[in-house]
Design a protein around this motif. Structure first.
Motif, mmCIF file in Angstrom:
data_model
loop_
_atom_site.group_PDB
_atom_site.id
_atom_site.type_symbol
_atom_site.label_atom_id
_atom_site.label_comp_id
_atom_site.label_asym_id
_atom_site.label_seq_id
_atom_site.Cartn_x
_atom_site.Cartn_y
_atom_site.Cartn_z
ATOM 1 N N PRO A 1 10.540 76.918 -60.060
ATOM 2 C CA PRO A 1 11.140 78.081 -60.916
ATOM 3 C C PRO A 1 11.785 78.998 -59.986
ATOM 4 O O PRO A 1 13.092 79.733 -60.055
ATOM 5 C CB PRO A 1 10.251 78.762 -61.579
ATOM 6 C CG PRO A 1 8.926 78.358 -60.941
ATOM 7 C CD PRO A 1 9.110 76.793 -60.540
ATOM 8 N N ILE A 2 11.219 79.261 -58.633
ATOM 9 C CA ILE A 2 11.558 80.138 -57.574
ATOM 10 C C ILE A 2 13.151 79.702 -57.214
ATOM 11 O O ILE A 2 14.012 80.367 -56.932
ATOM 12 C CB ILE A 2 10.815 80.241 -56.538
ATOM 13 C CG1 ILE A 2 9.350 80.933 -57.046
ATOM 14 C CG2 ILE A 2 11.118 81.302 -55.187
ATOM 15 C CD1 ILE A 2 8.091 81.097 -56.031
ATOM 16 N N SER A 19 13.479 86.418 -55.873
ATOM 17 C CA SER A 19 12.943 86.893 -54.616
ATOM 18 C C SER A 19 12.842 88.627 -55.078
ATOM 19 O O SER A 19 13.032 89.125 -55.850
ATOM 20 C CB SER A 19 13.949 87.032 -53.497
ATOM 21 O OG SER A 19 15.280 87.611 -53.782
ATOM 22 N N PHE A 20 11.818 88.989 -53.965
ATOM 23 C CA PHE A 20 11.401 90.479 -53.893
ATOM 24 C C PHE A 20 12.637 91.397 -53.520
ATOM 25 O O PHE A 20 12.432 92.484 -53.938
ATOM 26 C CB PHE A 20 10.019 90.730 -53.339
ATOM 27 C CG PHE A 20 8.971 89.916 -53.907
ATOM 28 C CD1 PHE A 20 8.656 89.829 -55.072
ATOM 29 C CD2 PHE A 20 8.313 89.153 -52.906
ATOM 30 C CE1 PHE A 20 7.681 89.207 -55.663
ATOM 31 C CE2 PHE A 20 6.926 88.521 -53.561
ATOM 32 C CZ PHE A 20 6.632 88.688 -54.775
ATOM 33 N N PHE A 21 13.252 91.118 -52.298
ATOM 34 C CA PHE A 21 14.146 91.943 -51.921
ATOM 35 C C PHE A 21 15.602 91.530 -51.753
ATOM 36 O O PHE A 21 16.437 91.921 -51.162
ATOM 37 C CB PHE A 21 13.502 91.958 -50.232
ATOM 38 C CG PHE A 21 12.237 92.677 -49.936
ATOM 39 C CD1 PHE A 21 11.995 93.958 -49.935
ATOM 40 C CD2 PHE A 21 11.237 91.577 -49.897
ATOM 41 C CE1 PHE A 21 11.074 94.398 -49.773
ATOM 42 C CE2 PHE A 21 10.106 92.340 -49.649
ATOM 43 C CZ PHE A 21 9.704 93.700 -49.569
ATOM 44 N N GLY A 22 15.853 90.635 -52.741
ATOM 45 C CA GLY A 22 17.221 90.535 -53.152
ATOM 46 C C GLY A 22 17.753 89.300 -52.181
ATOM 47 O O GLY A 22 18.990 89.288 -52.072
ATOM 48 N N GLU A 23 16.802 88.784 -51.446
ATOM 49 C CA GLU A 23 17.455 87.734 -50.604
ATOM 50 C C GLU A 23 17.664 86.451 -51.249
ATOM 51 O O GLU A 23 17.242 86.104 -52.136
ATOM 52 C CB GLU A 23 16.199 87.340 -49.684
ATOM 53 C CG GLU A 23 15.655 88.343 -48.623
ATOM 54 C CD GLU A 23 16.649 88.787 -47.648
ATOM 55 O OE1 GLU A 23 17.454 87.950 -47.028
ATOM 56 O OE2 GLU A 23 16.780 89.918 -47.351
ATOM 57 N N ARG A 45 10.996 86.471 -48.085
ATOM 58 C CA ARG A 45 11.951 86.408 -47.105
ATOM 59 C C ARG A 45 13.305 85.358 -47.456
ATOM 60 O O ARG A 45 14.175 85.330 -46.647
ATOM 61 C CB ARG A 45 11.351 86.027 -45.853
ATOM 62 C CG ARG A 45 10.878 84.507 -45.659
ATOM 63 C CD ARG A 45 10.278 84.361 -44.202
ATOM 64 N NE ARG A 45 9.894 82.767 -43.912
ATOM 65 C CZ ARG A 45 9.807 82.495 -42.626
ATOM 66 N NH1 ARG A 45 10.103 83.161 -41.728
ATOM 67 N NH2 ARG A 45 9.660 81.137 -42.670
ATOM 68 N N GLY A 46 12.841 84.804 -48.609
ATOM 69 C CA GLY A 46 13.824 83.698 -49.092
ATOM 70 C C GLY A 46 13.709 82.414 -48.554
ATOM 71 O O GLY A 46 14.449 81.366 -48.967
#
Length: 419
Positions: free
Chosen positions: A107-108, A114-118, A271-272
């Motif tokens: 699903p990711i 992502s947490f930081f928009g990466e 971190r993507g």
């Protein structure tokens, strides 16, 4: 009184040793305080000088290192036990780890969470001569060097002296491999990257289901091999009882497998990209070479997207931060168990570490990663190259079983009490 048993020793010397299997030392409190202090200083430094992603990655690295050491979760030893005596318990823990990982990764990757928009992407790499040669070299190297990429880091954190030599030459090999990589990837045959999800039409749902079937088949094969060979059981590890086991002693392999999969998914969302190790080794070695006047920036490896990493601080490199966290986490785990102790270095095991480190470093660059980036991260990302990496590394392991005794290193035997 704990029963003494013959076990394959942790420092890989040639013959089994007697060990009281449930003994656990007192915590090494001064080392724990020192480790926590170093971790706090590094955390503050990252918060002051880097983006908010780096401190979180340091925490994830600490947890990875703590888990690896606590469970003695090995990739090298898992391959060696299966190849030498047919014990597949550790490899089955790999299959559980990968099953949890693909369940989280699907699903990711599908929704780009992502947490930081990466932007989020898995490790999907080409299949060609470079992969085949590199993974085979890594398989031989990890058996001579005494550990894989993650194993080298957590063994260094645990004070295993010879692994500092392995790490040094791992870095050297990775740097040379980075220099030579364009030849292997551009001048030699290779197929385009193959994703079980996006290259086949299965989608992430179908690739997830296919992956689970493959992991089940591999686990079943190991059970068939065990039934036929009746190998020695894995040696018990020192451990505390009850809730104290969370902090001291040994975790079950299958519990650690789940934790590692969750932490890899958190790394992907932070971190993507998934957890990796060896790209940082190439960076460290290249920066040292650059300091001594080598024109590293002209290498093909450091063109394009990689150029920014070469020009920036190593603390801006997310893989470096993860690696430092793994070493520190393993150090804290070893000190908590009263196990941190520098081990003996001999001429033979030092030589094996030099050769093993060079093979792993060079092989990891050719194979687009190590046991973590290519095998764990690649398979979790639904990449065909991850499965091929595992097959070729296992082939290298079979060859290395004949080489290890020449350097005084142990190989499990069918008549051992434990392997």
């Amino acid at each position: 009184m704990a029963e003494a048993t013959n076990v394959q020793p942790i420092n890989d010397v040639k013959d089994p040793v007697q060990q009281k299997s449930t003994d656990l030392n007192k915590p090494q409190t001064p080392l724990i305080v020192g480790g926590l202090t170093v971790g706090a200083i590094l955390m503050v430094y990252l918060m002051a000088t880097q983006n908010s992603m780096q401190p979180l990655l340091l925490v994830i690295g600490l947890l990875l290192g703590y888990t690896l050491f606590h469970a003695r979760f090995g990739f090298t030893s898992a391959f060696r036990r299966l190849a030498s005596v047919g014990n597949g318990k550790a490899l089955r823990s790999h299959m559980l780890m990968l099953a949890v990982a693909v369940t989280l990764f699907a699903p990711i990757l599908a929704f780009g969470t992502s947490f930081f928009g990466e932007s989020v992407s898995g490790y999907v790499s080409p299949v060609g001569v470079s992969l085949l040669v590199g993974a085979f070299m890594f398989g031989v190297g990890m058996q001579l060097g005494g550990g894989c990429a993650s194993g080298t880091l957590y063994a260094v954190g645990g004070g295993r002296s010879v692994m500092f030599i392995t790490l040094l030459f791992f870095i050297v090999g990775a740097t040379i491999g980075a220099h030579h990589l364009p030849f292997w990837t551009e001048d030699l045959p290779a197929f385009e990257p193959v994703s079980l999800a996006t290259s086949t039409g299965f989608g992430y749902g179908g690739a997830w289901l296919l992956s689970l079937v493959l992991f089940g088949v591999i686990a079943w094969i190991t059970l068939v091999v065990e039934k036929k060979k009746r190998p020695p059981r894995m040696a018990p590890k020192p451990s505390a009882a009850g809730w104290k086991r969370l902090l001291r002693g040994s975790w079950p392999l299958f519990a650690a497998a789940i934790v590692l999969a969750v932490l890899n998914a958190l790394t992907l969302m932070t971190r993507g990209t998934p957890w990796g190790i060896t790209s940082a080794f190439a960076l460290w070695g290249s920066k040292v070479a650059q300091f001594f006047g080598v024109d590293v920036a002209s290498w093909g490896y450091w063109q394009g997207a990689n150029a920014a990493a070469l020009e920036s601080s190593i603390f801006a490199d997310s893989t470096t931060v993860l690696n430092l966290g793994v070493i520190l986490g393993a150090f804290l785990a070893s000190a908590a168990g009263g196990l941190f102790k520098f081990s003996k270095i001999t001429g033979k095991n030092a030589t094996a570490s030099v050769i093993g480190g060079l093979l792993m470093g060079y092989g990891a660059r050719l194979a687009f990663g190590c046991n973590i980036g290519a095998y764990f991260g690649g398979i979790a990302s639904f990449s065909l190259h991850g499965y091929i990496w595992g097959v070729m590394a296992l082939a290298g392991t079979f060859i290395a079983l004949y080489l290890r005794p020449k350097f005084g290193l142990s190989v499990p035997k069918p008549k051992d009490s434990f392997c």
